[in-house]
Scaffold this motif. Structure first.
Motif, PDB file in Angstrom:
ATOM      1  N   TYR A   4       1.607  14.279  -0.100  1.00  0.00           N
ATOM      2  CA  TYR A   4       0.639  13.980  -0.991  1.00  0.00           C
ATOM      3  C   TYR A   4       1.461  13.781  -2.693  1.00  0.00           C
ATOM      4  O   TYR A   4       0.774  13.181  -3.481  1.00  0.00           O
ATOM      5  CB  TYR A   4      -0.325  15.379  -1.041  1.00  0.00           C
ATOM      6  N   SER A   5       2.303  14.535  -2.951  1.00  0.00           N
ATOM      7  CA  SER A   5       2.818  14.388  -4.184  1.00  0.00           C
ATOM      8  C   SER A   5       3.438  13.451  -4.619  1.00  0.00           C
ATOM      9  O   SER A   5       4.127  12.898  -5.514  1.00  0.00           O
ATOM     10  CB  SER A   5       3.739  15.692  -4.403  1.00  0.00           C
ATOM     11  N   LEU A   6       3.610  12.326  -3.584  1.00  0.00           N
ATOM     12  CA  LEU A   6       4.290  11.176  -3.709  1.00  0.00           C
ATOM     13  C   LEU A   6       3.281   9.936  -3.994  1.00  0.00           C
ATOM     14  O   LEU A   6       3.819   8.655  -3.895  1.00  0.00           O
ATOM     15  CB  LEU A   6       5.270  10.577  -2.694  1.00  0.00           C
ATOM     16  N   HIS A   7       1.992  10.260  -4.086  1.00  0.00           N
ATOM     17  CA  HIS A   7       1.131   9.136  -4.589  1.00  0.00           C
ATOM     18  C   HIS A   7       1.463   8.284  -5.560  1.00  0.00           C
ATOM     19  O   HIS A   7       0.820   7.250  -5.766  1.00  0.00           O
ATOM     20  CB  HIS A   7      -0.246   9.655  -4.533  1.00  0.00           C
ATOM     21  N   ALA A   8       1.974   8.554  -6.768  1.00  0.00           N
ATOM     22  CA  ALA A   8       2.396   8.088  -7.737  1.00  0.00           C
ATOM     23  C   ALA A   8       3.852   7.508  -7.502  1.00  0.00           C
ATOM     24  O   ALA A   8       4.069   6.732  -8.759  1.00  0.00           O
ATOM     25  CB  ALA A   8       2.396   9.091  -8.939  1.00  0.00           C
ATOM     26  N   VAL A   9       4.551   7.331  -6.634  1.00  0.00           N
ATOM     27  CA  VAL A   9       5.738   6.708  -6.382  1.00  0.00           C
ATOM     28  C   VAL A   9       5.492   5.436  -5.490  1.00  0.00           C
ATOM     29  O   VAL A   9       4.642   5.472  -4.793  1.00  0.00           O
ATOM     30  CB  VAL A   9       6.700   7.662  -5.807  1.00  0.00           C
ATOM     31  N   ALA A  10       6.330   4.393  -5.738  1.00  0.00           N
ATOM     32  CA  ALA A  10       6.075   3.144  -5.071  1.00  0.00           C
ATOM     33  C   ALA A  10       6.476   3.335  -3.598  1.00  0.00           C
ATOM     34  O   ALA A  10       7.682   4.499  -3.469  1.00  0.00           O
ATOM     35  CB  ALA A  10       6.985   2.110  -5.381  1.00  0.00           C
ATOM     36  N   THR A  11       5.905   2.884  -2.600  1.00  0.00           N
ATOM     37  CA  THR A  11       6.426   3.253  -1.187  1.00  0.00           C
ATOM     38  C   THR A  11       6.551   1.997  -0.277  1.00  0.00           C
ATOM     39  O   THR A  11       5.788   0.889  -0.687  1.00  0.00           O
ATOM     40  CB  THR A  11       5.288   4.293  -0.588  1.00  0.00           C
ATOM     41  N   GLY A  27      10.240  12.240 -11.693  1.00  0.00           N
ATOM     42  CA  GLY A  27       8.983  12.525 -12.172  1.00  0.00           C
ATOM     43  C   GLY A  27       8.207  13.219 -11.136  1.00  0.00           C
ATOM     44  O   GLY A  27       7.038  13.725 -11.552  1.00  0.00           O
ATOM     45  N   THR A  28       8.906  13.809 -10.098  1.00  0.00           N
ATOM     46  CA  THR A  28       8.478  14.680  -9.099  1.00  0.00           C
ATOM     47  C   THR A  28       9.215  15.856  -8.831  1.00  0.00           C
ATOM     48  O   THR A  28      10.584  15.891  -9.062  1.00  0.00           O
ATOM     49  CB  THR A  28       7.869  14.059  -7.632  1.00  0.00           C
ATOM     50  N   HIS A  85      -3.047  20.338  -0.797  1.00  0.00           N
ATOM     51  CA  HIS A  85      -2.360  20.527  -2.129  1.00  0.00           C
ATOM     52  C   HIS A  85      -0.920  21.217  -1.599  1.00  0.00           C
ATOM     53  O   HIS A  85      -0.445  22.162  -2.223  1.00  0.00           O
ATOM     54  CB  HIS A  85      -3.019  21.327  -2.891  1.00  0.00           C
TER      55      HIS A  85
END
Length: 140
Positions: A4-11, A27-28, A85
């Motif tokens: 869940y914490s990688l939703h702001a990272v390109a995948t 950033g994470t 979370h």
């Protein structure tokens, strides 16, 4: 699946045969898998993906020491996926133990051995099933 914490990272999805490294994404505070050629892109694995590590797996609990398993192979999956979370992505080892991906020590090399089989009904298979269902069966 990417935590869940990688939703702001390109995948992008994993591919069979590729070598990945464990890394912490900028950033994470989350660790995951990336290609050495694209270290800022998280490589997402499907549950059931089989992995081979170049060495015995090393992990930590964000404390001062590192632990090592006696295994170089594992299967990607999730721990407590219904709990929101928190990190869920994990590697399950042949002895039944699991380690969260975010606890894996950085810089480990992993080869994607096999992706799980995903069952999909194709148009051809569906039309064959429809044809068989329409064929009358006579019992005599």
């Amino acid at each position: 699946m990417c935590d869940y914490s990688l939703h702001a990272v390109a995948t992008r999805p994993a591919q069979v045969g590729e070598t990945l490294i464990t890394t912490t994404f900028r950033g994470t505070s989350t660790r995951g898998f990336a290609s050495e050629s694209e270290p800022a892109v998280a490589v997402c694995l499907l549950p059931g993906t089989e992995l081979a590590f170049a060495e015995d797996v090393k992990y930590d609990n964000r404390w001062l020491w590192t632990r090592t398993t006696n295994s170089r192979v594992g299967k990607f999956g999730a721990i407590e996926p219904d709990v929101p979370h928190r990190h869920h992505d994990a590697i399950e080892f042949p002895d039944g133990s699991s380690v969260l991906v975010t606890q894996l020590s950085e810089g480990q090399r992993i080869t994607v051995l096999q992706l799980p089989v995903v069952h999909q009904v194709t148009k051809h298979a569906q039309s064959a099933a429809d044809t068989n269902a329409a064929t009358p069966v006579f019992v005599g």
